[in-house]
Enzyme design. Sequence first.
Site: not given
Ligand code: 13P
Length: 240
Positions: A8-10, A93, A95, A163, A169, A204, A225-226
Amino acid sequence: MKKIFAGNWKLFKSPAETRAFMSKFKEVMGSVTGEVVFFPSAISLEAACEAVKGSAIKIGVQNAYTQASGAFTGENSAQVVKELGGQYILIGHSERRSIFGETDALIADKVAYVQSLGLTPMLCIGETLQEREATHTFRVLETQLLLGLAKADKAKPIVVAYEPVWAIGTGKVATPEQVAETHTDVHSILTKMGFTAPILYGGSVKPDNAGQLIKQAHVSGFLVGGASLEVDSFQKIATV
Ligand code: 13P
């Protein structure tokens, strides 16, 4: 069942950065045995779909509305995602829920609409730290699944991503024991509801914890994510 490794590149990566990433990732796809899905931002979707042509990499968007078109300023059309060759839509998600106020009722409509187009919804669920500390995790996840899947078709593909909000994050990954216990709970809730779905863990995930987490009960892959923003770290995660 093939494991699923999703990135997920946000709100990261322009179309040019997306093309550069994909051309490098295609070169390492041979080492990956699972399914790989990237969720670029909607503006980079077309670049991503073009760039992965001829490879096994799958693409999706991070959100789409409940209708194909209309007066819905700022929204994404899942129908257009389909036309461009995308196959997945991330829905609910944390967010989207916390920053953009998405409700379980809206999420349920999105899941049903995405399935009606023949695309696969990836429904995200997860508890906050406060809810975990109050021992409400099971109840929160059960409610999110009952409401979020209220209009879903059990016969059509769906993926669930667990999640924990406190692990997203933050660098604070859930322990292997927490992952095993919670995934077992999610699996049993889904089974009771009559759904069969791969359950991905997200929060994470990094190359140094992926190996342990993938071995836990009912972990069918990751939503990253990251660590999905760099070819090297995501390849390491996708080849555990
Ligand atoms: P991180 O891997 O950066 O914690 O993000 C997880 C995420 O929100 C994937 O959708």
